[in-house]
Design a protein around this motif. Structure first.
Motif, PDB file in Angstrom:
ATOM      1  N   GLY A  75       0.314 -27.799  -9.738  1.00  0.00           N
ATOM      2  CA  GLY A  75      -1.052 -28.221 -10.014  1.00  0.00           C
ATOM      3  C   GLY A  75      -1.847 -28.424  -8.737  1.00  0.00           C
ATOM      4  N   LYS A  76      -1.170 -29.003  -7.732  1.00  0.00           N
ATOM      5  CA  LYS A  76      -1.862 -29.233  -6.456  1.00  0.00           C
ATOM      6  C   LYS A  76      -2.246 -27.913  -5.805  1.00  0.00           C
ATOM      7  CE  LYS A  76       1.290 -32.260  -5.285  1.00  0.00           C
ATOM      8  NZ  LYS A  76       2.184 -33.114  -4.513  1.00  0.00           N
ATOM      9  N   ASP A  77      -1.349 -26.924  -5.934  1.00  0.00           N
ATOM     10  CA  ASP A  77      -1.651 -25.596  -5.372  1.00  0.00           C
ATOM     11  C   ASP A  77      -2.890 -25.006  -6.032  1.00  0.00           C
ATOM     12  OD1 ASP A  77       0.381 -25.694  -3.627  1.00  0.00           O
ATOM     13  OD2 ASP A  77       1.772 -24.438  -4.783  1.00  0.00           O
ATOM     14  N   ILE A  78      -2.988 -25.191  -7.353  1.00  0.00           N
ATOM     15  CA  ILE A  78      -4.146 -24.643  -8.079  1.00  0.00           C
ATOM     16  C   ILE A  78      -5.436 -25.284  -7.569  1.00  0.00           C
ATOM     17  CG2 ILE A  78      -5.302 -24.683 -10.328  1.00  0.00           C
ATOM     18  CD1 ILE A  78      -2.691 -24.002 -11.620  1.00  0.00           C
ATOM     19  N   VAL A  79      -5.417 -26.616  -7.441  1.00  0.00           N
ATOM     20  CA  VAL A  79      -6.618 -27.321  -6.959  1.00  0.00           C
ATOM     21  C   VAL A  79      -6.983 -26.823  -5.560  1.00  0.00           C
ATOM     22  CG1 VAL A  79      -7.534 -29.558  -6.257  1.00  0.00           C
ATOM     23  CG2 VAL A  79      -6.187 -29.376  -8.340  1.00  0.00           C
ATOM     24  N   ASN A  80      -5.963 -26.734  -4.696  1.00  0.00           N
ATOM     25  CA  ASN A  80      -6.203 -26.303  -3.319  1.00  0.00           C
ATOM     26  C   ASN A  80      -6.779 -24.884  -3.284  1.00  0.00           C
ATOM     27  OD1 ASN A  80      -6.134 -26.370  -0.521  1.00  0.00           O
ATOM     28  ND2 ASN A  80      -4.121 -25.409  -0.482  1.00  0.00           N
ATOM     29  N   ASN A  81      -6.185 -23.979  -4.054  1.00  0.00           N
ATOM     30  CA  ASN A  81      -6.652 -22.593  -4.061  1.00  0.00           C
ATOM     31  C   ASN A  81      -8.091 -22.491  -4.566  1.00  0.00           C
ATOM     32  OD1 ASN A  81      -4.202 -21.704  -3.142  1.00  0.00           O
ATOM     33  ND2 ASN A  81      -3.401 -21.273  -5.188  1.00  0.00           N
ATOM     34  N   PHE A  82      -8.380 -23.263  -5.607  1.00  0.00           N
ATOM     35  CA  PHE A  82      -9.718 -23.216  -6.201  1.00  0.00           C
ATOM     36  C   PHE A  82     -10.765 -23.686  -5.184  1.00  0.00           C
ATOM     37  CE2 PHE A  82     -13.122 -25.128  -8.802  1.00  0.00           C
ATOM     38  CZ  PHE A  82     -13.473 -24.007  -9.525  1.00  0.00           C
ATOM     39  N   LEU A  83     -10.453 -24.805  -4.503  1.00  0.00           N
ATOM     40  CA  LEU A  83     -11.410 -25.351  -3.520  1.00  0.00           C
ATOM     41  C   LEU A  83     -11.544 -24.417  -2.314  1.00  0.00           C
ATOM     42  CD1 LEU A  83     -10.363 -29.102  -3.642  1.00  0.00           C
ATOM     43  CD2 LEU A  83     -12.513 -28.137  -4.451  1.00  0.00           C
ATOM     44  N   THR A  84     -10.422 -23.836  -1.882  1.00  0.00           N
ATOM     45  CA  THR A  84     -10.470 -22.918  -0.741  1.00  0.00           C
ATOM     46  C   THR A  84     -11.325 -21.704  -1.066  1.00  0.00           C
ATOM     47  OG1 THR A  84      -8.219 -23.602  -0.263  1.00  0.00           O
ATOM     48  CG2 THR A  84      -9.047 -21.731   0.965  1.00  0.00           C
ATOM     49  N   ASN A  85     -11.177 -21.202  -2.294  1.00  0.00           N
ATOM     50  CA  ASN A  85     -11.941 -20.020  -2.684  1.00  0.00           C
ATOM     51  C   ASN A  85     -13.438 -20.327  -2.729  1.00  0.00           C
ATOM     52  OD1 ASN A  85     -11.392 -17.298  -3.172  1.00  0.00           O
ATOM     53  ND2 ASN A  85     -11.966 -17.528  -5.328  1.00  0.00           N
ATOM     54  N   LEU A  86     -13.788 -21.534  -3.175  1.00  0.00           N
ATOM     55  CA  LEU A  86     -15.208 -21.930  -3.165  1.00  0.00           C
ATOM     56  C   LEU A  86     -15.721 -22.017  -1.723  1.00  0.00           C
ATOM     57  CD1 LEU A  86     -15.763 -24.729  -5.826  1.00  0.00           C
ATOM     58  CD2 LEU A  86     -16.348 -22.327  -5.947  1.00  0.00           C
ATOM     59  N   GLY A  87     -14.820 -22.389  -0.801  1.00  0.00           N
ATOM     60  CA  GLY A  87     -15.200 -22.534   0.603  1.00  0.00           C
ATOM     61  C   GLY A  87     -15.658 -21.232   1.240  1.00  0.00           C
ATOM     62  N   ILE A  88     -15.281 -20.102   0.643  1.00  0.00           N
ATOM     63  CA  ILE A  88     -15.692 -18.805   1.196  1.00  0.00           C
ATOM     64  C   ILE A  88     -17.215 -18.657   1.161  1.00  0.00           C
ATOM     65  CG2 ILE A  88     -15.560 -16.301   0.801  1.00  0.00           C
ATOM     66  CD1 ILE A  88     -12.665 -16.661   0.132  1.00  0.00           C
ATOM     67  N   ALA A  89     -17.845 -19.380   0.232  1.00  0.00           N
ATOM     68  CA  ALA A  89     -19.305 -19.339   0.147  1.00  0.00           C
ATOM     69  C   ALA A  89     -19.955 -19.853   1.434  1.00  0.00           C
ATOM     70  CB  ALA A  89     -19.773 -20.172  -1.041  1.00  0.00           C
ATOM     71  N   VAL A  90     -19.268 -20.720   2.146  1.00  0.00           N
ATOM     72  CA  VAL A  90     -19.782 -21.207   3.425  1.00  0.00           C
ATOM     73  C   VAL A  90     -19.356 -20.257   4.556  1.00  0.00           C
ATOM     74  CG1 VAL A  90     -19.637 -23.071   5.112  1.00  0.00           C
ATOM     75  CG2 VAL A  90     -19.828 -23.609   2.710  1.00  0.00           C
ATOM     76  N   THR A  91     -18.150 -19.713   4.417  1.00  0.00           N
ATOM     77  CA  THR A  91     -17.612 -18.852   5.468  1.00  0.00           C
ATOM     78  C   THR A  91     -18.445 -17.587   5.664  1.00  0.00           C
ATOM     79  OG1 THR A  91     -15.376 -19.661   5.207  1.00  0.00           O
ATOM     80  CG2 THR A  91     -15.608 -17.461   6.090  1.00  0.00           C
ATOM     81  N   VAL A  92     -18.826 -16.940   4.539  1.00  0.00           N
ATOM     82  CA  VAL A  92     -19.495 -15.640   4.652  1.00  0.00           C
ATOM     83  C   VAL A  92     -20.836 -15.719   5.399  1.00  0.00           C
ATOM     84  CG1 VAL A  92     -20.476 -13.715   3.350  1.00  0.00           C
ATOM     85  CG2 VAL A  92     -18.286 -14.663   2.674  1.00  0.00           C
TER      86      VAL A  92
END
Lengths: 309, 197
Positions: A148-165
């Protein structure tokens, strides 16, 4: 290509290999000459010091003094004050510029004019951490399984790409920006809304960017070190970057309403804290001065991250 | 004929590279490789936690030049110590750094070590870059070692974990402590941390 050209290249390559081999041999033989070659850490020195380091004349001068000082040990009575001084100077120079001492620059670069204030906010943060953050992180750790923690982490990391790009675009890293978008789409579709990090297994590494890094890319220095309660260690440039990222750049924030944004902030903090339980515990219990230890870790790590492409 | 020529050219272009790759580079890599195998071997054997730590401790002290790191960590303040203080400090520091490092091996979950590259730092020092791959985690942990040969035997002088150099961090911390609180405070704290007080 003609046959003769091949022969030419063939002969040339033999010639070059032989000459390179000779060169290597010579280098090994004169190993003492390499003693003053700069290690990679010299690149961290301020420009003025680097220039001095590369001055072969100066190095030769000190090298000569070194030989004198060895002889001087035998008959110490004959030491003239001038020789003594130059020997001391040599020692000073050697200490200042030897490779490991060059690493000392990391420490000199610690620019913490607000240390008393920072130490105070460190203490405040410590209390908040003990009372709220750590218990919450422990609870989160206890309730959710690793999956479950991995899912939360992956979801938040993927949203973070919006700042990265946007930041990659600002730095002119168009190829990386394209890769990031690809990665985002792969995880959004194959990874079911970013819950699974498929892209990492497909050899698509995540390049994180932030506005602090963009500022550094255009030559803005870090400025004084800051410790902010809850947000943690930072400096003036990167704290500004964090604000700009969150308030101006992040498109996800604009799509969400206020309550959703607060939930996201809360989840991000919880996720981060639960990942660092052991790390922070180690710093607190094992080091003599946790404040300066954390400062050194942050400055060193951030410096390398900023330099990375 | 052309293909053979191409291959031959390639070989002769590569030879200088092989000559440059000095003996020490290979030795350094082998050293780290053997060391990681030893550590994983200790962690995998079915002995008590206490015995494991004892073995790791002796392995760490044997392969890391804790004396040199201790001197470096204290920097200019080391010169001001008297003989007794120096030996006391170095002994305490050796225990302190070992304890600090052993903690990281508490949780073992089938990690394995990849040796990536090694660099020659011009004056015989070797920089070996490795990564620790974790079970179920695509992102590895980067750990680099600075190795120097002392009378033919490789010793570790610095460990750079995730861009953070051990010796630089130690120096920064100790200098801050000594300049704020004094050397006696540092020695007391070291004693406390090691558990000898």
């Amino acid at each position: 290509m003609k046959k003769t050209q091949y022969y030419l290249i063939f002969i040339l390559s033999i010639f070059s290999s032989v000459s390179f081999a000779n060169l290597a041999h010579i280098n090994n033989r004169n190993s003492s000459a390499q003693e003053y070659r700069p290690g990679p850490y010299v690149a961290n020195l301020p420009y003025e010091m680097q220039k001095e380091y590369y001055m072969p004349q100066k190095i030769a001068e000190f090298q000569n003094v070194k030989d004198d000082s060895v002889d001087l040990k035998k008959d110490s009575d004959q030491k003239s004050s001038k020789q003594k001084e130059s020997a001391q100077n040599y020692e000073k120079y050697r200490l200042q510029y030897s490779k490991y001492e060059a690493k000392y620059v990391v420490e000199n670069e610690i620019f913490d004019p607000f240390e008393p204030v920072n130490r105070m906010s460190f203490a405040i943060h410590d209390v908040i951490d003990k009372v709220i953050l750590l218990p919450a992180a422990h609870a989160y750790d206890f309730v959710l399984p690793q999956f479950g923690k991995d899912i939360v982490n992956n979801f938040l990391t993927n949203l973070g790409i919006a700042v990265t790009v946007p930041n990659q675009l600002l730095q002119g890293k168009f190829d990386l920006a394209f890769e990031s978008v690809q990665r985002f789409l792969v995880n959004l579709t194959l990874g079911v809304f970013g819950m699974f990090d498929v892209a990492s297994y497909e050899q698509m590494p995540y390049h994180k960017e932030d506005f602090g890094k963009t500022l550094a890319f255009y030559g803005v220095p870090g400025g004084p070190y800051l410790f902010v309660p809850i947000l943690g260690p930072s400096n003036v440039r990167d704290l500004t970057g964090q604000y700009v990222d969150y308030d101006k750049i992040d498109p996800v924030k604009k799509k969400f309403d206020r309550a959703q944004n607060n939930q996201r902030k809360f989840a991000t903090g919880l996720n981060k804290r639960s990942q660092n339980i052991d790390f922070i515990d180690n710093i607190k219990t094992k080091s003599i001065d946790p404040y300066s230890k954390l400062r050194s870790l942050y400055i060193q790590n951030r410096k390398t991250i900023v330099k990375m492409k | 004929m052309r293909n053979i020529m191409k291959k031959l050219c390639l070989i002769f272009i590569l030879i200088p590279g092989l000559v440059f790759a000095s003996e020490n580079l290979v030795k350094g890599q082998d050293f780290i490789n053997q060391l990681s195998k030893d550590v994983i071997g200790i962690l995998e054997t079915k002995i008590s936690q206490h015995e494991k730590q004892e073995k790791l401790r002796s392995l760490f002290k044997k392969n890391v030049n804790t004396k040199w790191i201790g001197k470096f960590a204290l920097g200019k303040y080391f010169r001001n110590l008297n003989k007794e203080q120096k030996s006391q400090y170095l002994e305490l520091y050796s225990d302190f750094i070992t304890e600090n490092y052993i903690v990281h091996f508490k949780k073992f979950d089938n990690q394995y070590v990849n040796i990536l590259t090694s660099q020659d730092l011009d004056d015989g020092d070797i920089f070996v870059k490795t990564e620790i791959r974790q079970h179920n985690n695509p992102s590895p942990i980067k750990i680099d070692y600075l190795i120097r040969f002392e009378s033919g035997n490789p010793l570790i002088y610095d460990i750079v974990a995730e861009n953070v150099s051990l010796i630089a961090a130690q120096r920064s911390e100790f200098n801050s402590v000594v300049s704020n609180e004094g050397i006696d405070f540092l020695l007391d704290m070291l004693r406390k941390k090691v558990g000898k007080l």
